[in-house]
Design a protein around this motif. Structure first.
Motif, short mmCIF file in Angstrom:
data_model
loop_
_atom_site.label_atom_id
_atom_site.label_comp_id
_atom_site.label_asym_id
_atom_site.label_seq_id
_atom_site.Cartn_x
_atom_site.Cartn_y
_atom_site.Cartn_z
N SER A 114 31.02 -17.45 -10.22
CA SER A 114 30.08 -16.97 -9.21
C SER A 114 30.10 -17.81 -7.94
O SER A 114 29.63 -17.38 -6.88
CB SER A 114 28.66 -16.94 -9.80
N ARG A 115 30.64 -19.03 -8.06
CA ARG A 115 30.70 -19.89 -6.87
C ARG A 115 31.79 -19.48 -5.89
O ARG A 115 31.77 -19.89 -4.73
CB ARG A 115 30.93 -21.34 -7.31
N PHE A 116 32.73 -18.69 -6.36
CA PHE A 116 33.84 -18.30 -5.48
C PHE A 116 33.42 -17.15 -4.56
O PHE A 116 32.65 -16.27 -4.94
CB PHE A 116 35.07 -17.90 -6.30
N ARG A 117 33.98 -17.19 -3.40
CA ARG A 117 33.54 -16.30 -2.32
C ARG A 117 33.78 -14.84 -2.65
O ARG A 117 32.93 -13.98 -2.32
CB ARG A 117 34.29 -16.67 -1.03
N ASP A 118 34.88 -14.51 -3.28
CA ASP A 118 35.17 -13.10 -3.56
C ASP A 118 34.14 -12.53 -4.54
O ASP A 118 33.72 -11.37 -4.42
CB ASP A 118 36.59 -12.93 -4.10
N ILE A 119 33.70 -13.35 -5.52
CA ILE A 119 32.73 -12.89 -6.50
C ILE A 119 31.33 -12.87 -5.88
O ILE A 119 30.59 -11.87 -5.99
CB ILE A 119 32.73 -13.80 -7.74
N ARG A 120 30.97 -13.97 -5.26
CA ARG A 120 29.61 -14.10 -4.73
C ARG A 120 29.29 -13.00 -3.71
O ARG A 120 28.23 -12.34 -3.81
CB ARG A 120 29.46 -15.48 -4.07
N LEU A 121 30.16 -12.77 -2.77
CA LEU A 121 29.87 -11.77 -1.74
C LEU A 121 29.92 -10.36 -2.31
O LEU A 121 29.12 -9.50 -1.92
CB LEU A 121 30.87 -11.92 -0.59
N THR A 122 30.86 -10.11 -3.21
CA THR A 122 30.97 -8.76 -3.78
C THR A 122 29.71 -8.41 -4.58
O THR A 122 29.19 -7.29 -4.49
CB THR A 122 32.22 -8.65 -4.65
N GLY A 125 26.91 -7.25 -2.62
CA GLY A 125 27.08 -5.98 -1.93
C GLY A 125 27.86 -6.10 -0.63
O GLY A 125 27.84 -5.18 0.19
N LYS A 126 28.57 -7.21 -0.44
CA LYS A 126 29.38 -7.40 0.77
C LYS A 126 30.86 -7.43 0.40
O LYS A 126 31.22 -7.42 -0.78
CB LYS A 126 28.98 -8.71 1.45
N TYR A 127 31.68 -7.46 1.45
CA TYR A 127 33.13 -7.54 1.22
C TYR A 127 33.47 -8.98 0.87
O TYR A 127 33.21 -9.92 1.63
CB TYR A 127 33.92 -7.11 2.46
N GLY A 128 34.07 -9.16 -0.31
CA GLY A 128 34.39 -10.50 -0.76
C GLY A 128 35.88 -10.71 -0.87
O GLY A 128 36.59 -9.94 -1.52
N ALA A 129 36.37 -11.79 -0.23
CA ALA A 129 37.79 -12.13 -0.29
C ALA A 129 37.93 -13.62 -0.05
O ALA A 129 37.08 -14.26 0.58
CB ALA A 129 38.59 -11.35 0.75
N ARG A 130 39.00 -14.19 -0.59
CA ARG A 130 39.24 -15.61 -0.36
C ARG A 130 40.72 -15.91 -0.54
O ARG A 130 41.49 -15.10 -1.09
CB ARG A 130 38.44 -16.46 -1.32
N SER A 131 41.10 -17.14 -0.10
CA SER A 131 42.45 -17.65 -0.30
C SER A 131 42.31 -19.09 -0.75
O SER A 131 41.75 -19.93 -0.04
CB SER A 131 43.27 -17.58 0.98
N SER A 132 42.80 -19.41 -1.95
CA SER A 132 42.64 -20.74 -2.53
C SER A 132 43.99 -21.27 -2.98
O SER A 132 44.86 -20.52 -3.43
CB SER A 132 41.70 -20.69 -3.73
N ARG A 133 44.17 -22.58 -2.85
CA ARG A 133 45.40 -23.22 -3.28
C ARG A 133 45.26 -23.68 -4.74
O ARG A 133 44.24 -24.21 -5.13
CB ARG A 133 45.70 -24.44 -2.41
N THR A 134 46.34 -23.50 -5.47
CA THR A 134 46.38 -24.06 -6.83
C THR A 134 46.75 -25.53 -6.78
O THR A 134 46.45 -26.29 -7.70
CB THR A 134 47.39 -23.29 -7.68
#
Length: 475
Positions: A114-122, A125-134
């Motif tokens: 839930s801390r990740f932006r794609d999950i939290r925003l979605t 009810g908002k558009y959620g997307a992110r880019s993270s490095r492994t």
């Protein structure tokens, strides 16, 4: 032409900087645009899969979809890049952000995302997307995530996120980068070459015409330069050539009128004096002497006018006319034959030193006249029982034709002026020459792009030579 080169340099510099900025902008924007396009397709995929979950409500079915996809044989050639496997994964969370399913890493099931932006925003009810490095130290390890809400009875009950490694997209970016760099360099080089060609096409004739105008100023004889097919350059060349001819005609006319008037004064005064004396009573012998003097001076005037017309005709030529191949040795032998009677009358012998054969391309008639003048002068200046030497030598770059007598030699001051019009040096001869013969020889040599000289060698006498250049067709 220095201004031309400087101008061309600045044009190339400005174009180079412009193309550099263009390449820099395109390359910087290329990766961003590619990732945008990839994100757009991932949005579609996420929503399709979210719709499937809403309809079927089965994690097993979602797992089966990905398992079947990973087992498929793929050979897709996309922009020179071969794709052989599915590079897209997805995970599903509940309304708290807890992972229920992860096609790429099942170990994440049960983790709180839930801390990740794609999950939290979605889930909000908002558009959620992110880019993270492994790997934080590797910029190419970034993974793109795009979320889509899962609804039930009008409420958001979960989030389905698809994710894709950016490394799958980078080969396409690099390929497009190479294409852009190559195309930009190719177009830029073509433009620079075109500009250089235009500059050469425009300014090379101007340089030729500038040299031509300077040669006119120096009094050199040069033919009109070939300036190509450009209308403007040819118009300017024709105008310069016409101006030169007009100026030369006017200058020649004034010069020859002045010199002819000056040189005719002496023979005309002699004719007039003899004619006035013949009105008086005098012995027949004296009358015959004065009549002979009138005839001699009249012949002198006639020879002078004839020679002046020949010289004027030569000086009016801007290039050699009626040039053809001939044997210059045969020409020398012909001149010797023509001068033999004069040599015998003066008790002089002509001694030739000639090779067997020497081909040359030029105006045979003019060169024969020039040689006759040199032989005639040498015969007149030779003592009784003297010899006139005619020597022909072939050097690497020129043919040298030398005529040498055994007379007293020519003083240095006379040698310096020997080829001037109307200059004549005959200290012991009452019959003064017209001073046009050597000027005639010089003009013939100039038309053949050669040179002439006269001097007194160490062994005495007078030596005059004509040096004719050996152009490739004469070698």
């Amino acid at each position: 032409m220095r201004l031309t080169r400087v101008t061309l340099f600045f044009i190339v510099l400005i174009l180079g900087l412009g193309f550099f900025r263009l390449i820099d902008y395109l390359l910087q924007d290329l990766e961003f645009q590619t990732l945008q396009a990839t994100e757009e397709s991932m949005v579609d995929t996420a929503n399709i899969l979210a719709g499937y979950v809403e309809t079927e409500g089965s994690l097993a079915g979602l797992s089966e979809i990905f398992d079947n996809s990973y087992n498929r044989d793929i050979e897709a050639l996309i922009f020179k890049q071969l794709k052989t496997n599915v590079g897209l994964n997805a995970y599903l969370t509940d309304d708290k952000g807890i992972i229920l399913f992860d096609s790429g890493d099942p170990k994440n099931i049960g983790e709180d995302f839930s801390r990740f932006r794609d999950i939290r925003l979605t889930l909000a009810g908002k558009y959620g997307a992110r880019s993270s490095r492994t790997d934080e130290n590797d910029k190419n390890s970034s993974v793109m995530f795009v979320g889509a809400p899962v609804h039930k009875d009008g409420n958001i009950v979960g989030c389905l996120s698809v994710y894709k490694a950016q490394a799958d997209v980078l080969p396409f970016v690099q390929e497009r980068r190479r294409d852009i760099i190559f195309a930009t360099i190719f177009i830029g080089s073509g433009i620079i070459i075109l500009i250089g060609a235009v500059f050469i096409w425009l300014f090379r004739p101007i340089g030729q015409l500038t040299d031509y105008a300077r040669s006119i100023t120096r009094g050199e004889r040069r033919s009109k330069p070939a300036v190509g097919l450009g209308r403007e350059a040819n118009t300017l060349a024709n105008a310069l050539h016409a101006m030169r001819e007009s100026l030369e005609d006017r200058t020649h006319s004034d010069k020859y009128i002045q010199t002819l008037t000056h040189e005719l004064k002496s023979p005309l005064a002699a004719i007039q004096g003899a004619a006035e004396l013949m009105d008086e009573d005098m012995p027949a012998a004296d009358r015959a002497h004065f009549l002979e003097n009138i005839c001699n001076q009249t012949a002198r005037c006639e020879r002078m006018i004839h020679r002046l017309l020949e010289l004027s005709s030569l000086e009016a030529q801007t290039h050699l006319e009626h040039s053809h191949g001939f044997d210059i040795v045969a020409l020398c032998k012909k001149s010797i034959g023509q001068m033999t009677a004069l040599a015998e009358a003066n008790d002089v012998t002509i001694k030739p030193d000639l090779p067997k054969r020497l081909p040359y391309k030029g105006n045979e008639l003019l060169l024969g006249s020039a040689l006759n003048h040199l032989l005639e002068n040498a015969i007149h200046f030779s003592p009784k029982k003297g010899k006139v030497l005619l020597h022909l030598e072939n050097h690497e770059t020129e043919i040298i034709l030398t005529v040498q007598d055994q007379g007293e030699g020519i003083p240095e001051f006379a040698a310096e002026r020997a080829f001037e019009r109307f200059f004549s040096y005959r200290p012991d001869d009452e019959t003064k020459g017209n001073g046009l013969g050597l000027a005639f020889v010089r003009e013939i040599a100039n038309l053949h792009l050669g040179r002439v000289n006269i001097f007194t060698p160490e062994q005495g006498g007078t030596c005059a030579f004509i040096a004719l250049p050996l152009i490739p067709e004469n070698r």
